[in-house]
Design an enzyme around this catalytic site. Structure first.
Site, short mmCIF file in Angstrom:
data_model
loop_
_atom_site.label_atom_id
_atom_site.label_comp_id
_atom_site.label_asym_id
_atom_site.label_seq_id
_atom_site.Cartn_x
_atom_site.Cartn_y
_atom_site.Cartn_z
N SER B 16 71.36 55.41 19.28
CA SER B 16 70.09 56.26 19.12
C SER B 16 70.02 56.11 17.62
CB SER B 16 70.52 57.49 19.78
OG SER B 16 69.52 58.24 19.79
N HIS B 43 67.36 54.33 22.03
CA HIS B 43 66.28 55.22 22.19
C HIS B 43 65.10 55.09 21.09
CE1 HIS B 43 69.71 58.10 23.79
NE2 HIS B 43 69.30 57.27 24.82
N ASP B 136 74.21 60.99 25.27
CA ASP B 136 73.67 59.76 26.39
C ASP B 136 74.66 58.85 26.34
OD1 ASP B 136 72.32 58.66 28.23
OD2 ASP B 136 70.77 57.84 27.20
#
Lengths: 278, 197
Positions: B16, B43, B136
């Site tokens: 991310s 992401h 996540d």
């Protein structure tokens, strides 16, 4: 293979049996949906229901129609917006519409229309291009409840604000608020647009050819199908298009990996607009 | 004690905030004979174009592609999930996309990729969690571990954002915690020799 790997295989059998039960009992055929997707959705329901495994779920859904209705919703993804991927609509305006204008009358089919936002977008586009009077739009979905929502054409105001942004990026020519009436919380698409669209129930998995279309739009529906079912549906689209008719898929969908890859010519790669070969 | 050797069929990477720098440190280091396919969820903003793919395709020896639905997984290829779509691996090792709701506020979500890939590859999968400011990937890493795969986490000390690797370290019995600059070479060795334990 280790124990865990064996369990995964057993679970696959349970899921296939569950889908078989859904088909036998309720006539909805999810057997050729993308397996990873189906498993994910069913797993979510399994966790919420407090049951231990898919076999228990299978038993319950056979005897409990309201439980099945939850699963039916789990398995249909209804994520959509007006003028979704605005640059695609811009391309349709610039590339597809000039060809459609050469016909005296055109038919457009939105297959898997969900709650209707994209078909209303197309109705607006056709009106702005002066083609509304000589066009018939068809919008279909297998889920009757979703279809009735599409027919109502009522959307929350907060999402309409995002749609306005999309509309402008798509090359919209007017004031977007001309196309709906609003109160504080909701907007309803104006009658003149709703009347142009014939909504009806059609299941891409089990139903057949749908008229002779000039343009078929089916965006982000095929991603939920496995390759065999994608081939079937692409064949159905091919048979439902006039020679030279257009097919518009989702921007990350492709006919490249299908059996129909030679039956269409690619018009726009980024926007995934294809044309049936003559 | 006998040394048994485990070899792998695929790698999944979840990353991310800080991902561009981290991936730039790893992907171009892959040897020419790196044959494991690599699936990546980075992401990014839902409006992002395919910049990442073009950037890494230019930088890497291996072919780097943005996933289109039902693409077959090919060896020695690096795949990125497109912005605004979840990426899943099917049991027949083709790649599927989905527009279902965000998971952990993310689409694509690392958990969605890792969980489906774990099901498809069971104990022949390597999962790698890199820098990121959320959690996540933790569920996904747990599933990979449960099915016998290998989990590598970027040493949080070397991560631009620590939350994501920290969360996996806290909740999953990870196999290796590696500084960023050693991960590329570790994967090369894994590809050549398998994994001894």
């Amino acid at each position: 293979m280790n124990r865990a790997g064996e369990n995964i295989k057993n679970e696959r059998i349970e899921i296939r049996l569950l889908l078989e039960a859904v088909n036998l009992k309720y006539g909805y055929d999810f057997r050729n949906y993308s397996f990873a997707h189906v498993k994910r959705r069913l797993e979510k329901r399994l966790n919420l229901s407090g049951m231990d495994n898919f076999s228990q779920m299978q038993h319950r859904l056979i005897y409990d129609a309201s439980f099945f209705n939850l699963i039916l919703f789990d398995l249909s993804i209804n994520v959509t917006e007006m003028f979704r991927d605005p640059w695609v609509y811009k391309k349709i305006r610039g590339t597809v519409i000039p060809v459609l204008k050469t016909y005296p009358y055109i038919k457009v089919w939105h297959a898997g229309c969900s709650t209707g936002q994209e078909v209303y977008s197309m109705a607006i586009l056709l009106e702005e291009e002066g083609m509304k009077k000589r066009a018939q739009l068809y919008a279909t979905d297998f889920n009757e409840l979703i279809l009735s929502r599409a027919k109502d054409g009522i959307y929350p105001m907060d999402v309409m604000r995002k749609y306005i942004n999309n509309y402008q990026k798509s090359g919209g020519k007017k004031d977007f608020s001309d196309y709906y009436a609003a109160d504080y919380s909701h907007a309803i698409i104006k009658r003149g647009l709703r009347d142009k669209i014939l909504f009806s129930s059609h299941n891409l998995v089990t139903d057949g050819v749908f008229g002779e279309m000039n343009l078929i739009l089916c965006r982000n529906v095929l991603i939920y199908f496995d390759k065999a079912l994608q081939n079937r549906v692409l064949k159905l689209f091919h048979d439902s298009l006039c020679p030279g008719g257009f097919l518009c898929l989702g921007t990350k969908e492709s006919i490249k990996f299908s059996e129909l890859s030679d039956a269409f010519e690619l018009v726009c790669d980024q926007e995934k607009i294809y044309r049936k070969r003559r | 004690m006998a040394v048994s050797k485990q070899s792998y069929d695929a790698i999944v990477i979840g990353v991310s905030a800080g991902g561009l720098v981290a991936l730039t440190e790893i992907l171009p280091k892959f040897d020419k004979d790196m044959t494991l396919p690599v699936m990546i969820v980075q992401h990014q903003h839902h409006d992002s174009d395919d910049f990442l793919v073009r950037y890494f395709d230019h930088l890497c020896r291996h072919s780097v592609r943005e996933v289109e639905d039902k693409m077959p997984v090919e060896s020695g290829t690096i795949y990125f999930a497109p912005a605004n779509y979840h990426l899943l691996v099917e049991p027949d090792k083709t790649l599927s996309l989905s527009t279902e709701a965000r998971v952990n506020y993310s689409r694509p979500s690392i958990d969605v990729l890792f969980e489906s890939a774990a099901d498809a590859y069971t104990d022949r999968l390597v999962g790698i969690i890199l820098t990121g400011a959320n959690s996540d990937g933790t569920h996904g890493a747990a599933r990979i571990k449960k099915l016998g795969g290998l989990i590598i986490v970027q040493d949080p000390e070397t991560a631009e954002a620590q939350a994501m690797p920290m969360s996996v370290i806290k909740h999953v019995q990870v196999d290796h915690i590696l500084p960023l600059n050693t991960i590329g070479d570790f994967i090369n060795r894994l590809n050549q020799e398998g994994y001894s334990f």
